[in-house]
Design a protein around this motif. Structure first.
Motif, PDB file in Angstrom:
ATOM      1  N   LYS A  61      -5.804  17.328   0.024  1.00 53.35           N
ATOM      2  CA  LYS A  61      -4.664  16.982  -0.813  1.00 53.35           C
ATOM      3  C   LYS A  61      -4.137  15.601  -0.424  1.00 53.35           C
ATOM      4  CE  LYS A  61      -1.161  19.626  -3.145  1.00 53.35           C
ATOM      5  NZ  LYS A  61      -0.460  20.919  -3.219  1.00 53.35           N
ATOM      6  N   VAL A  62      -3.835  14.799  -1.422  1.00 51.96           N
ATOM      7  CA  VAL A  62      -3.339  13.450  -1.178  1.00 51.96           C
ATOM      8  C   VAL A  62      -1.853  13.492  -0.861  1.00 51.96           C
ATOM      9  CG1 VAL A  62      -2.889  11.213  -2.260  1.00 51.96           C
ATOM     10  CG2 VAL A  62      -5.089  12.349  -2.613  1.00 51.96           C
ATOM     11  N   ILE A  63      -1.473  12.769   0.162  1.00 54.07           N
ATOM     12  CA  ILE A  63      -0.067  12.658   0.537  1.00 54.07           C
ATOM     13  C   ILE A  63       0.559  11.550  -0.300  1.00 54.07           C
ATOM     14  CG2 ILE A  63       1.540  12.148   2.410  1.00 54.07           C
ATOM     15  CD1 ILE A  63      -0.635  13.092   4.348  1.00 54.07           C
ATOM     16  N   LEU A  64       1.598  11.875  -1.047  1.00 49.71           N
ATOM     17  CA  LEU A  64       2.258  10.869  -1.876  1.00 49.71           C
ATOM     18  C   LEU A  64       3.098   9.956  -1.002  1.00 49.71           C
ATOM     19  CD1 LEU A  64       3.377  13.079  -4.888  1.00 49.71           C
ATOM     20  CD2 LEU A  64       1.278  11.774  -4.589  1.00 49.71           C
ATOM     21  N   VAL A  65       2.926   8.651  -1.220  1.00 50.84           N
ATOM     22  CA  VAL A  65       3.668   7.663  -0.434  1.00 50.84           C
ATOM     23  C   VAL A  65       4.420   6.737  -1.381  1.00 50.84           C
ATOM     24  CG1 VAL A  65       2.062   7.747   1.494  1.00 50.84           C
ATOM     25  CG2 VAL A  65       1.656   6.136  -0.366  1.00 50.84           C
ATOM     26  N   ASP A  66       5.353   5.978  -0.825  1.00 50.19           N
ATOM     27  CA  ASP A  66       6.156   5.071  -1.640  1.00 50.19           C
ATOM     28  C   ASP A  66       5.453   3.744  -1.904  1.00 50.19           C
ATOM     29  OD1 ASP A  66       8.242   6.882  -1.814  1.00 50.19           O
ATOM     30  OD2 ASP A  66       9.160   6.176   0.049  1.00 50.19           O
ATOM     31  N   ASP A  67       4.492   3.389  -1.046  1.00 48.12           N
ATOM     32  CA  ASP A  67       3.791   2.118  -1.182  1.00 48.12           C
ATOM     33  C   ASP A  67       2.776   2.230  -2.311  1.00 48.12           C
ATOM     34  OD1 ASP A  67       2.475  -0.243  -0.984  1.00 48.12           O
ATOM     35  OD2 ASP A  67       1.825  -0.001   1.100  1.00 48.12           O
ATOM     36  N   THR A  68       3.087   1.635  -3.466  1.00 49.60           N
ATOM     37  CA  THR A  68       2.196   1.762  -4.626  1.00 49.60           C
ATOM     38  C   THR A  68       0.842   1.103  -4.397  1.00 49.60           C
ATOM     39  OG1 THR A  68       3.173  -0.217  -5.606  1.00 49.60           O
ATOM     40  CG2 THR A  68       4.098   1.915  -6.266  1.00 49.60           C
ATOM     41  N   ASN A  69       0.749   0.193  -3.457  1.00 46.61           N
ATOM     42  CA  ASN A  69      -0.545  -0.439  -3.172  1.00 46.61           C
ATOM     43  C   ASN A  69      -1.548   0.570  -2.651  1.00 46.61           C
ATOM     44  OD1 ASN A  69       0.188  -3.015  -3.943  1.00 46.61           O
ATOM     45  ND2 ASN A  69       1.031  -3.515  -1.926  1.00 46.61           N
ATOM     46  N   ASP A  70      -1.076   1.675  -2.104  1.00 47.31           N
ATOM     47  CA  ASP A  70      -1.967   2.686  -1.569  1.00 47.31           C
ATOM     48  C   ASP A  70      -2.316   3.753  -2.595  1.00 47.31           C
ATOM     49  OD1 ASP A  70      -2.407   1.786   1.055  1.00 47.31           O
ATOM     50  OD2 ASP A  70      -0.422   2.469   1.659  1.00 47.31           O
ATOM     51  N   LEU A  71      -1.744   3.653  -3.768  1.00 49.95           N
ATOM     52  CA  LEU A  71      -1.991   4.681  -4.766  1.00 49.95           C
ATOM     53  C   LEU A  71      -3.141   4.325  -5.699  1.00 49.95           C
ATOM     54  CD1 LEU A  71       1.607   5.811  -5.687  1.00 49.95           C
ATOM     55  CD2 LEU A  71       0.013   6.792  -4.055  1.00 49.95           C
ATOM     56  N   ASN A  72      -3.701   3.122  -5.501  1.00 49.66           N
ATOM     57  CA  ASN A  72      -4.926   2.766  -6.220  1.00 49.66           C
ATOM     58  C   ASN A  72      -4.727   2.691  -7.731  1.00 49.66           C
ATOM     59  OD1 ASN A  72      -7.537   1.965  -5.701  1.00 49.66           O
ATOM     60  ND2 ASN A  72      -8.402   3.976  -6.152  1.00 49.66           N
ATOM     61  N   ASN A  93      -9.166   6.521   4.433  1.00 48.34           N
ATOM     62  CA  ASN A  93      -9.637   5.429   5.289  1.00 48.34           C
ATOM     63  C   ASN A  93      -8.516   4.696   6.015  1.00 48.34           C
ATOM     64  OD1 ASN A  93      -8.610   4.024   3.089  1.00 48.34           O
ATOM     65  ND2 ASN A  93     -10.557   3.076   2.505  1.00 48.34           N
ATOM     66  N   ARG A  94      -7.423   5.408   6.237  1.00 51.64           N
ATOM     67  CA  ARG A  94      -6.377   4.923   7.127  1.00 51.64           C
ATOM     68  C   ARG A  94      -5.755   6.121   7.815  1.00 51.64           C
ATOM     69  NH1 ARG A  94      -2.165   0.468   4.925  1.00 51.64           N
ATOM     70  NH2 ARG A  94      -0.885   2.265   4.338  1.00 51.64           N
ATOM     71  N   PHE A  99      -5.885   6.145   0.995  1.00 51.16           N
ATOM     72  CA  PHE A  99      -7.200   5.569   0.719  1.00 51.16           C
ATOM     73  C   PHE A  99      -7.081   4.434  -0.275  1.00 51.16           C
ATOM     74  CE2 PHE A  99     -11.030   5.147  -1.818  1.00 51.16           C
ATOM     75  CZ  PHE A  99     -12.025   5.091  -0.853  1.00 51.16           C
ATOM     76  N   ARG A 100      -7.838   3.385  -0.024  1.00 51.01           N
ATOM     77  CA  ARG A 100      -8.033   2.318  -1.001  1.00 51.01           C
ATOM     78  C   ARG A 100      -9.491   1.893  -0.928  1.00 51.01           C
ATOM     79  NH1 ARG A 100      -4.427  -2.691  -1.581  1.00 51.01           N
ATOM     80  NH2 ARG A 100      -5.226  -2.525  -3.710  1.00 51.01           N
ATOM     81  N   GLY A 101     -10.112   1.761  -2.083  1.00 50.88           N
ATOM     82  CA  GLY A 101     -11.520   1.434  -2.120  1.00 50.88           C
ATOM     83  C   GLY A 101     -11.856   0.071  -1.555  1.00 50.88           C
ATOM     84  N   ILE A 102     -10.932  -0.889  -1.657  1.00 49.35           N
ATOM     85  CA  ILE A 102     -11.215  -2.248  -1.203  1.00 49.35           C
ATOM     86  C   ILE A 102     -10.966  -2.442   0.289  1.00 49.35           C
ATOM     87  CG2 ILE A 102     -10.736  -3.219  -3.475  1.00 49.35           C
ATOM     88  CD1 ILE A 102      -7.998  -4.092  -2.418  1.00 49.35           C
ATOM     89  N   ILE A 109     -11.471   9.945   7.455  1.00 45.16           N
ATOM     90  CA  ILE A 109     -10.862  11.232   7.762  1.00 45.16           C
ATOM     91  C   ILE A 109     -11.186  12.253   6.670  1.00 45.16           C
ATOM     92  CG2 ILE A 109      -8.677  12.425   8.146  1.00 45.16           C
ATOM     93  CD1 ILE A 109      -7.518   9.717   9.111  1.00 45.16           C
ATOM     94  N   GLY A 110     -11.763  13.368   7.060  1.00 45.73           N
ATOM     95  CA  GLY A 110     -12.073  14.432   6.127  1.00 45.73           C
ATOM     96  C   GLY A 110     -13.438  14.342   5.479  1.00 45.73           C
TER      97      GLY A 110
END
Length: 256
Positions: A61-72, A93-94, A99-102, A109-110
């Protein structure tokens, strides 16, 4: 209504379904089986004569964060992500489990758990002739292709389709991609994809022997316009013919 029911029964008998390719569908980051299925409806219609698809949801499950740069999802309003708490991924990958593809470097992890999950799906619902992946799912499929070639997984598939795919930059994955992968592959990517740049998808396609590449002028999605239809159908027809030829050859006592 009765006519439609009869047609449905005719096209979906055990005999006709057995003639189709079985394809496992791997969704992208922040999606799930339901959203990916909805996003690929037009694609499925184009190839339904030759393939049937099984959609699964990633185990993490993806953890929702406030940093939109991490939401892809920056600069593109809808790339098929799921809503709120129904977002899943194949690995992170952090260390904060995003996760971010770039991204280059970082953990995976996982990832091992996801590979084991796919093994269980093949055991319970397979075998599958091929695997379809989108975005992070396509990255994951590329890794599965490499693992299969190395003999490191206990299931097999004969082709892979990767839409908006890319090579993983996670440190544990840098040991892969060293040898060209001998597997039928179809690579689909947009020339205006601002989530996964074109060169990243090209780099993944170059890991395969004789990759088939379908470019489109759009962004981060699996296209299903009339211009792509011949390429898609040609690929699936070829895979089905090869499957049927192989089965007939074995029935005659041959060896592959």
């Amino acid at each position: 209504m009765e006519r439609d029911t009869n047609n449905l029964r005719k096209c979906c008998t055990d005999e006709t379904m057995a003639q189709k390719l079985k394809v496992l569908a791997i969704h992208g980051y922040r999606q799930n089986a339901e959203t990916f299925r909805a996003k690929t409806g037009s694609f499925r219609k184009m190839v339904h004569k030759w393939a049937q698809f099984t959609y699964i949801t990633a185990p993490h499950k993806v953890i929702l964060v406030d940093d939109t740069n991490d939401l892809n999802n920056e600069s593109e309003p809808d790339i098929g992500q799921s809503k709120d708490e129904e977002q899943y991924g194949w690995f992170f990958n952090r260390d904060d489990k995003t996760f971010r593809g770039i991204r280059k470097g970082g953990p995976a992890i996982g990832f091992e758990e996801s590979v084991k999950f796919i093994e269980s799906v093949f055991e319970k619902e397979g075998p599958f002739d091929g695997i379809l992946g989108f975005s992070q799912g396509a990255c994951f499929v590329g890794l599965l292709c490499d693992l299969q070639q190395r003999g490191l997984i206990n299931f097999r598939f004969n082709f892979a389709i990767m839409s908006s795919g890319f090579k993983s930059g996670s440190l544990p994955h840098l040991k892969y991609y060293t040898d060209r992968i001998n597997l039928a592959s179809l690579h689909i990517f947009g020339e205006n994809d601002n989530i996964i740049p074109t060169e990243m998808s090209e780099a993944l396609s170059n890991c395969f022997d004789e990759p088939i590449v379908v470019r489109h002028p759009g962004g981060h999605y699996l296209p299903a316009a009339a211009v792509q239809k011949p390429d898609y159908q040609k690929f699936f027809k070829l895979q089905l013919l090869q499957k049927q030829y192989g089965e007939q050859y074995m029935e005659k006592g041959g060896f592959i």
